[in-house]
Write a protein that holds these residues in place. Structure first.
Motif, short mmCIF file in Angstrom:
data_model
loop_
_atom_site.label_atom_id
_atom_site.label_comp_id
_atom_site.label_asym_id
_atom_site.label_seq_id
_atom_site.Cartn_x
_atom_site.Cartn_y
_atom_site.Cartn_z
N GLY A 157 0.80 -1.22 0.00
CA GLY A 157 0.00 0.00 0.00
C GLY A 157 0.84 1.27 0.00
O GLY A 157 0.29 2.37 -0.02
N VAL A 158 2.17 1.14 0.05
CA VAL A 158 3.05 2.33 0.03
C VAL A 158 3.70 2.46 -1.35
O VAL A 158 3.67 3.52 -1.97
CB VAL A 158 4.13 2.24 1.13
CG1 VAL A 158 5.01 3.49 1.11
CG2 VAL A 158 3.50 2.05 2.50
N ILE A 159 4.30 1.35 -1.81
CA ILE A 159 4.90 1.34 -3.15
C ILE A 159 4.34 0.12 -3.90
O ILE A 159 4.06 -0.90 -3.27
CB ILE A 159 6.45 1.24 -3.10
CG1 ILE A 159 6.89 0.08 -2.19
CG2 ILE A 159 7.05 2.56 -2.64
CD1 ILE A 159 8.37 -0.23 -2.23
N PRO A 160 4.17 0.22 -5.21
CA PRO A 160 3.72 -0.96 -5.95
C PRO A 160 4.78 -2.07 -5.86
O PRO A 160 5.97 -1.80 -5.97
CB PRO A 160 3.57 -0.45 -7.39
CG PRO A 160 3.41 1.02 -7.27
CD PRO A 160 4.25 1.41 -6.08
N GLN A 161 4.33 -3.30 -5.66
CA GLN A 161 5.25 -4.45 -5.58
C GLN A 161 4.83 -5.47 -6.64
O GLN A 161 3.68 -5.90 -6.67
CB GLN A 161 5.18 -5.10 -4.21
CG GLN A 161 5.55 -4.18 -3.07
CD GLN A 161 5.59 -4.92 -1.74
OE1 GLN A 161 6.59 -5.55 -1.41
NE2 GLN A 161 4.51 -4.87 -0.98
N LEU A 179 2.39 -11.86 -1.12
CA LEU A 179 2.20 -10.61 -0.37
C LEU A 179 2.32 -9.37 -1.26
O LEU A 179 2.15 -8.26 -0.78
CB LEU A 179 3.25 -10.53 0.75
CG LEU A 179 3.06 -11.50 1.92
CD1 LEU A 179 4.33 -11.58 2.77
CD2 LEU A 179 1.89 -11.10 2.79
N THR A 180 2.66 -9.58 -2.54
CA THR A 180 2.85 -8.42 -3.42
C THR A 180 1.57 -8.14 -4.22
O THR A 180 0.59 -8.87 -4.12
CB THR A 180 4.05 -8.63 -4.36
OG1 THR A 180 3.80 -9.77 -5.19
CG2 THR A 180 5.34 -8.84 -3.58
N ASP A 181 1.59 -7.06 -5.00
CA ASP A 181 0.35 -6.57 -5.62
C ASP A 181 -0.01 -7.30 -6.92
O ASP A 181 -1.18 -7.54 -7.19
CB ASP A 181 0.48 -5.07 -5.91
CG ASP A 181 0.82 -4.29 -4.66
OD1 ASP A 181 0.32 -4.67 -3.59
OD2 ASP A 181 1.62 -3.34 -4.75
N PHE A 182 1.00 -7.58 -7.75
CA PHE A 182 0.71 -8.22 -9.03
C PHE A 182 1.74 -9.34 -9.27
O PHE A 182 2.94 -9.11 -9.12
CB PHE A 182 0.77 -7.22 -10.19
CG PHE A 182 -0.27 -6.15 -10.07
CD1 PHE A 182 -1.62 -6.43 -10.30
CD2 PHE A 182 0.07 -4.85 -9.72
CE1 PHE A 182 -2.60 -5.45 -10.18
CE2 PHE A 182 -0.89 -3.86 -9.60
CZ PHE A 182 -2.23 -4.16 -9.83
N ILE A 247 0.04 2.90 -13.31
CA ILE A 247 0.12 3.00 -11.84
C ILE A 247 1.15 4.06 -11.44
O ILE A 247 2.09 4.34 -12.17
CB ILE A 247 0.46 1.64 -11.19
CG1 ILE A 247 1.80 1.09 -11.69
CG2 ILE A 247 -0.67 0.64 -11.45
CD1 ILE A 247 2.23 -0.22 -11.03
N PRO A 248 0.94 4.66 -10.24
CA PRO A 248 1.90 5.69 -9.80
C PRO A 248 3.13 5.05 -9.15
O PRO A 248 3.14 3.86 -8.86
CB PRO A 248 1.09 6.46 -8.76
CG PRO A 248 0.15 5.46 -8.18
CD PRO A 248 -0.15 4.46 -9.28
N TRP A 249 4.14 5.89 -8.87
CA TRP A 249 5.37 5.41 -8.23
C TRP A 249 5.11 4.98 -6.80
O TRP A 249 5.72 4.05 -6.30
CB TRP A 249 6.42 6.52 -8.13
CG TRP A 249 6.88 7.10 -9.40
CD1 TRP A 249 6.41 6.86 -10.65
CD2 TRP A 249 7.92 8.06 -9.51
NE1 TRP A 249 7.10 7.62 -11.54
CE2 TRP A 249 8.02 8.36 -10.88
CE3 TRP A 249 8.76 8.70 -8.60
CZ2 TRP A 249 8.95 9.28 -11.35
CZ3 TRP A 249 9.68 9.60 -9.08
CH2 TRP A 249 9.77 9.88 -10.44
N ALA A 351 -5.50 2.40 -2.46
CA ALA A 351 -4.19 2.69 -1.88
C ALA A 351 -3.36 3.59 -2.80
O ALA A 351 -2.55 4.37 -2.32
CB ALA A 351 -3.43 1.39 -1.61
N PHE A 352 -3.58 3.48 -4.11
CA PHE A 352 -2.71 4.19 -5.06
C PHE A 352 -3.45 5.29 -5.85
O PHE A 352 -3.08 5.59 -6.98
CB PHE A 352 -1.99 3.19 -5.97
CG PHE A 352 -0.96 2.40 -5.21
CD1 PHE A 352 0.26 2.98 -4.87
CD2 PHE A 352 -1.22 1.12 -4.77
CE1 PHE A 352 1.21 2.28 -4.13
CE2 PHE A 352 -0.28 0.40 -4.02
CZ PHE A 352 0.94 1.00 -3.69
#
Ligand code: HXC
Length: 515
Positions: A157-161, A179-182, A247-249, A351-352
């Motif tokens: 939720g802080v940086i894309p993983q 545990l990561t986003d994609f 997606i953002p940074w 989150a993003f």
């Protein structure tokens, strides 16, 4: 020593380290259809942007004759670079070095680049190709995994993983990608499982191949662990590059703005992609394409739970996340898997800073013993939680059916959608006219001289009264009923005026979503 000899020494040391596990191991890697770790990074990142660090790291294990071995870079390549101009941190496990197994220093390298990603607030990409915990290093290898999982959780939720599975990813190692986003997988290259075929055979007596147990197709279609499926590594890298345009940074930024484009309304004209017969299925992706910039839509988890469609598009150059029931698959019902799929995506968008657009056309939650026993109550609650909690702009369009719990769950006014629009074809009610008439007029139908004719009459009455958007509009649950052809115009305006949306939520340490 002169400067020349020193630079020469550096060259030689670099050359030795860059060989990875050596010619034979590289040949084996190629023979299994895989690129090497550095080739992968170079293919994924912008040309000449990769800067490698910790090339000279050495493994620290000394038991089982490990002190006699040289493991260049300890089997993992780490560094920074850019993708379409976006800075990223990256690591790629090098299978040619001790099977990419994770020892103490290998894990330390990964953690160091993850810490950079968090400190600099930029995305982290992990390319997994590993035999798992380095057996010779015992608990130090396990400690390494634990440190990675902790960082994955803190970064969530802080940086894309992004996790890319390009080889084996077995045992506890699978939990970092989870545990990561994609998660990206490639046909006949990716394998993910907690226990492999040998253990399954020993413990349960069941026989299954690696591919059938945890191959790319399995995770893209059945388990839902993978978000993107590709036929080749190159295709996988293109998918990642495409994702990065949406997606953002980090969670304090918005995604890049692009030049606005009109949708291709010749190919995707609402009147021709939306059927006139209210019970005819259709492909909701065509409705999305009929309003999206350039009719472009990056679908996520395309093969898993196809009764709901999720993905990114742009409206007027800005990224939006679409969540849409898919009438083409199981009439678009919500079930355990589609609820999980949508809820996770909604939380990513929230989150993003990505506005959510929801298209509604569903008969409700899927009834049945299987679903009840699989926990549809708990899974179905996830989508309610995710929408209610989301504070990004939320715009809902009810296309056709919005019945029962499905109406509420699909970002209704009651879950604090900012705008709810309905097409004149919308039907908003507790349930479908047939089911409703059978329940509330059961006695009258039964006692009638002609039960079938009475049933038909009662269904028609119910349809007339409730199978429309106007009752909901009369209570203000629908903000306005719009012509289908006006959908993009209304969404564009809603996005414009929700641009500075501010919504305060009550203080809490964290909520308790129905995990
Ligand atoms: C140490 C390993 C290793 C490991 C592979 N190697 N896995 N070394 N620890 N976990 C080494 C091999 O010894 C070999 O070294 C080289 O890597 C290449 O491996 P091969 O077996 O020759 O390759 P291949 O035939 O392609 O088979 C790949 C493989 C197999 C399927 C991944 O190596 C394998 O089954 N490895 C063990 C997988 C496993 O059980 N992992 C779970 C560990 S426990 P040389 O020197 O001959 O080149 C775990 C728990 C983590 O991960 C928990 C975290 C919470």
């Amino acid at each position: 020593m002169s400067i020349n000899s020193k630079t020469q020494e550096l060259k030689q040391r670099m050359q030795a380290a860059l060989q990875g596990g050596g010619e034979k191991a590289v040949e084996k890697q190629k023979a299994s259809g895989k690129l090497t770790a550095r080739e992968r990074i170079l293919a994924l990142l912008d040309k000449d942007s990769f800067h490698e660090y910790d090339l000279f790291i050495q493994h620290s294990g000394r038991d089982f004759d490990m002190d006699k071995k040289i493991l260049p870079g300890d089997g993992v390549v780490t560094g920074t670079g850019t993708i379409k101009g976006h800075p990223v941190c990256i690591y790629a496990q090098d299978f040619t070095v001790s099977g990419g197994s994770l020892g103490y220093m290998h894990a330390k390298k990964i953690c160091k680049i993850m810490d950079h990603a968090m400190t600099m607030r930029m995305p982290i990409i992990g390319i997994n190709d590993s035999g798992g915990a380095r057996i010779q290093e015992g608990v130090n290898a396990l400690a390494g995994y634990g440190e990675i999982f902790y960082r994955n959780t803190m970064a969530s939720g802080v940086i894309p993983q992004i996790s890319v599975i390009l080889g084996p990813c077995a045992g506890g190692a699978v939990y970092s990608p989870a545990l990561t986003d994609f998660v990206f997988v490639v046909d006949k290259i990716s394998n993910m499982f907690i226990t492999g075929p040998d253990v399954i055979k020993t413990v349960l007596g069941e026989e299954i191949s690696k591919e059938d147990l945890g191959g790319a197709k399995v995770h893209a279609e059945i388990s839902g662990n993978a978000h993107f499926y590709a036929e080749s590594e190159q295709e996988c890298f293109r998918q990642i590059q495409d994702l990065f345009t949406y997606i953002p940074w980090n969670n304090t930024k918005k995604a890049d703005k692009f030049e606005p484009k009109k949708p291709n309304t010749k190919e995707f004209k609402i009147n021709s992609v939306f059927p006139t017969n209210p019970s005819q299925p259709y492909d909701v992706r065509n409705i999305i394409k009929s309003i999206a910039d350039g009719s472009e839509f990056l679908e996520i988890q395309q093969l898993f739970a196809p009764n709901i469609v999720i993905g990114f598009s742009r409206i007027n150059g800005d990224t939006v996340g679409f969540v849409a029931n898919q009438p083409n698959a199981m009439a678009g019902v919500l079930d355990c898997n589609s609820s999980d799929k949508a809820a996770r995506f909604i939380r990513f968008c929230d989150a993003f800073n990505i506005p959510l657009i929801t298209f509604v056309d569903l008969p409700g939650y899927l009834p049945g013993i299987d679903q009840e026993h699989a926990g549809v109550i708990r899974h179905g609650a996830k989508i309610l939680y995710a929408y209610s909690e989301a504070t990004v702009p939320k715009i809902t369009v009810i296309l056709r059916k919005a019945y029962g719990g499905g109406y509420i769950a699909m970002c209704s006014a009651h879950l604090k959608a900012d705008f709810v629009f309905a097409w004149p074809t919308a039907e908003i009610a507790v349930m479908g006219p047939e089911g409703a008439a059978n329940i509330i007029f059961r006695k009258e139908i039964k006692e009638s001289d002609d039960p079938e004719a009475t049933r038909k009459e009662k269904i028609a009455d119910y349809k007339q009264k409730f199978a429309n958007p106007y009752v909901a509009a009369s209570y203000g649950y629908v903000d306005t009923v719009i012509q289908p052809s006006e959908t993009r115009k209304y969404i564009e305006h809603a996005l414009e005026i929700t641009r500075n949306k501010q919504q305060n939520t009550p203080f809490k340490k964290h909520g308790l979503p129905p995990f």
